[in-house]
Design an enzyme around this catalytic site. Structure first.
Site, PDB file in Angstrom:
ATOM      1  N   CYS A  24      -5.350  -2.759   2.840  1.00 32.67           N
ATOM      2  CA  CYS A  24      -5.129  -2.624   4.287  1.00 32.67           C
ATOM      3  C   CYS A  24      -6.360  -3.001   5.111  1.00 32.67           C
ATOM      4  O   CYS A  24      -6.779  -4.141   5.166  1.00 32.67           O
ATOM      5  CB  CYS A  24      -4.662  -1.193   4.590  1.00 32.67           C
ATOM      6  SG  CYS A  24      -4.100  -0.943   6.289  1.00 32.67           S
ATOM      7  N   GLU A  37       0.838  -1.196   0.000  1.00 34.23           N
ATOM      8  CA  GLU A  37       0.000   0.000   0.000  1.00 34.23           C
ATOM      9  C   GLU A  37       0.877   1.251   0.000  1.00 34.23           C
ATOM     10  O   GLU A  37       1.891   1.312   0.700  1.00 34.23           O
ATOM     11  CB  GLU A  37      -0.891  -0.012   1.251  1.00 34.23           C
ATOM     12  CG  GLU A  37      -1.745   1.235   1.428  1.00 34.23           C
ATOM     13  CD  GLU A  37      -2.399   1.288   2.794  1.00 34.23           C
ATOM     14  OE1 GLU A  37      -3.347   2.074   2.933  1.00 34.23           O
ATOM     15  OE2 GLU A  37      -1.962   0.561   3.705  1.00 34.23           O
ATOM     16  N   LYS A  92      -9.523   2.527  -2.742  1.00 34.52           N
ATOM     17  CA  LYS A  92      -9.950   2.003  -1.449  1.00 34.52           C
ATOM     18  C   LYS A  92     -11.337   2.526  -1.087  1.00 34.52           C
ATOM     19  O   LYS A  92     -11.600   3.728  -1.151  1.00 34.52           O
ATOM     20  CB  LYS A  92      -8.928   2.393  -0.375  1.00 34.52           C
ATOM     21  CG  LYS A  92      -9.186   1.764   0.989  1.00 34.52           C
ATOM     22  CD  LYS A  92      -8.067   2.122   1.959  1.00 34.52           C
ATOM     23  CE  LYS A  92      -8.248   1.447   3.307  1.00 34.52           C
ATOM     24  NZ  LYS A  92      -7.169   1.823   4.250  1.00 34.52           N
TER      25      LYS A  92
END
Length: 539
Positions: free
Chosen positions: A404, A274, A338
């Site tokens: 994540c 990430e 995300k």
């Protein structure tokens, strides 16, 4: 009596953190809550609530002490303040255990002897609520403690992680009831009636669960994967202090170049963590050329994290936490933004109104906006070579990406399977957690996402843990923390579409329905009349 109950509640609270990484005493979870259930015997509802809150607060404080590391080391929050914030968070999480404990006493009163059967449904309902309430925080659900017990967790392909939590609570409850039944023997009293119904149901469910898991892991009738992909996972171990320092950009890119070069030309996909690039990829032409040259040398597409800059209609800028798929010829094959952001880490909830005075708890480059979610990307693996030397062209393969924090949300990852993903990838930067237990706790949840959907998972982390999990939760590789490594893994690709992938958390919502029906029946049931007493005059 009260002191005894408090001691028992504290014992359960102290045992809970030992069930999760780094301690990893997963089997302890099956007995850790026995002291709490014994403490609830003969307790009033109000006392049961506070006893449960005590257990939950102690337990979650032990599990999540890493929150202090994040805030003090990277958020520059003073230690006393971060400690208070941790206690506020764990007290909130402890409320769920308090409500569960209240319900145990209420169920005993509402349906004597048989009401206790529904207690695991209450626990599951509360875990589901925790998954969504206030943007959701399903960290360390009880079922995650079993990520190494592969035979037990296979049931998650039908029931999700909530089904494993249900079983753990049921076993703890049954063992506690058995102990409460035995205790009068040692005191010379006549015991209560043996809770044989509860013991029978628990034994039967555990045998079925173990048998199902064993048959999946050893059975010969398992579907054959459609193929395999070879994935190169890069763990660069970039210090958080250096990550966004422009003076270290070239050094960071050199490290990625060196680690990626170790794969040669043998991988189908290379994955970086990430926010791997210490710059906004779309805005830095020179670094774009570096990345394209690197992908060309590797002869494989690279999936890497980088912020994306966008603008509102009024030209105000905002950021997306994105994962780009860059082909070997320098073409952007796709991008995933995300969807589920970290509150107080990537954005401040209600910042424009109630919480305007707060800033993010971790330092970064700005606030982020959420992407649409559910996006799958596609790549074409290298052709396979037959024994006679001829090559067999490969077909395109779809895969899903979770960034994540997103991997802790079961339904979010399930949507990737629904959208046709044949394997899964997660990229993360757990450098915020330091050497705490959080990276291992985070990694353990990946195991369940694989089992729920029977899809292999590849994981690239900045400082660890980088590795891969097969479709049945077997950990194929897991690096250590704060090591600089290149990991090559071969994982299967297919679209099995498990019951969980197709229907989601129907089991958990079923538990919610059962709890709602019990509450409704309680409200509608006529109250027992209160009979007056008549004094009897002795003759």
């Amino acid at each position: 009596m009260r002191v005894r109950q408090l001691i028992l509640a504290c014992i359960s609270g102290l045992l809970l953190p030992l069930c999760f990484p780094k301690f990893d005493l997963g089997l302890l979870a099956w007995v850790a809550l026995i002291p709490l259930h014994i403490a609830l015997d003969s307790a009033t509802r109000r006392r049961a609530f506070w006893i449960g809150c005590l257990t939950g607060t102690i337990g979650f404080t032990g599990i999540m002490v890493w929150v202090v590391t994040v805030m003090t080391t990277y958020g520059k929050v003073p230690l006393p303040v971060s400690s208070v914030i941790l206690l506020l968070l764990t007290a909130y999480l402890g409320l769920y255990v308090g409500i569960y404990s209240w319900s145990v006493v209420w169920l005993r009163e509402f349906l004597p002897r048989y009401g206790i059967f529904f207690s695991p449904c209450v626990w599951v309902s509360l875990e589901l609520l925790r998954t969504y309430a206030f943007s959701g925080f399903p960290w360390s659900l009880l079922g995650y403690s079993q990520y190494r017990e592969l035979e037990i967790i296979q049931v998650a392909d039908h029931l999700g992680v909530y089904g494993v939590s249900f079983l753990i609570i049921l076993v703890n409850l049954t063992l506690a009831e058995m102990l409460l039944w035995l205790m009068p023997f040692f005191r010379g009293f006549r015991p209560k009636k043996l809770p044989w119904e509860l013991a029978t149901i628990t034994s039967l469910l555990m045998l079925l669960t173990y048998g199902y898991g064993e048959s999946l892991l050893t059975g010969s009738a398992l579907p054959t994967p459609k193929g395999v992909v070879t994935v190169g996972l890069v763990q660069p171990n970039i210090d958080q202090v250096m990550k966004w320092d422009s003076a270290y950009r070239d050094e960071t890119m050199h490290r990625f170049d060196r680690l990626t070069g170790q794969f040669g030309e043998t991988t189908d996909l290379i994955v970086w963590p990430e926010a791997a690039t210490p710059f906004i990829f779309e805005r830095e032409k020179d670094y774009q050329l570096q990345l394209m040259a690197l992908a060309d040398r590797a002869k494989a597409p690279i999936l890497f994290g980088s912020p994306a800059l966008r603008f509102y209609p009024d030209r105000r800028p905002y950021l997306l936490n994105s994962a780009y798929l860059l082909s070997a010829d320098g073409t952007i094959l796709g991008r995933y933004d995300k969807h589920h952001l970290v509150p107080f880490g990537e954005y401040i909830p209600l910042k424009s109104s109630l919480l305007f005075f707060l800033d993010k708890l971790v330092e970064g480059i700005g606030d982020f906006e959420a992407g649409p979610g559910g996006t799958t990307l596609s790549l074409t693996p290298k052709a396979t070579i037959r024994e006679d030397g001829t090559s067999v062209p490969s077909r395109p393969v779809k895969f899903g990406v979770a960034i994540c924090y997103e991997v802790i949300f079961p339904d979010l990852v399930r949507q990737l399977a629904v959208n046709g993903a044949e394997f899964l990838v997660t990229i993360t930067n757990d450098g915020w957690f330091g050497h705490s237990s959080a990276p291992a706790q985070h990694f353990s949840m990946v195991v369940f996402r694989s089992v729920e959907n029977h899809l292999a998972f590849a994981r690239s982390a900045n400082t660890g843990i980088t590795g891969a999990v097969d479709p049945y939760g077997r950990i194929l590789h897991a690096t250590g923390l704060y090591t600089e490594e290149s990991v090559r893994v071969t994982i299967p690709v297919w679209q099995p579409r498990t019951f969980y992938s197709r229907y989601g958390d129907v089991f958990a919502y079923g538990c919610v329905v059962i709890c709602a029906l019990l509450c409704l029946i309680s409200l509608l049931r006529p109250k027992e009349p209160v009979h007056g007493t008549t004094a009897i005059t002795p003759v």
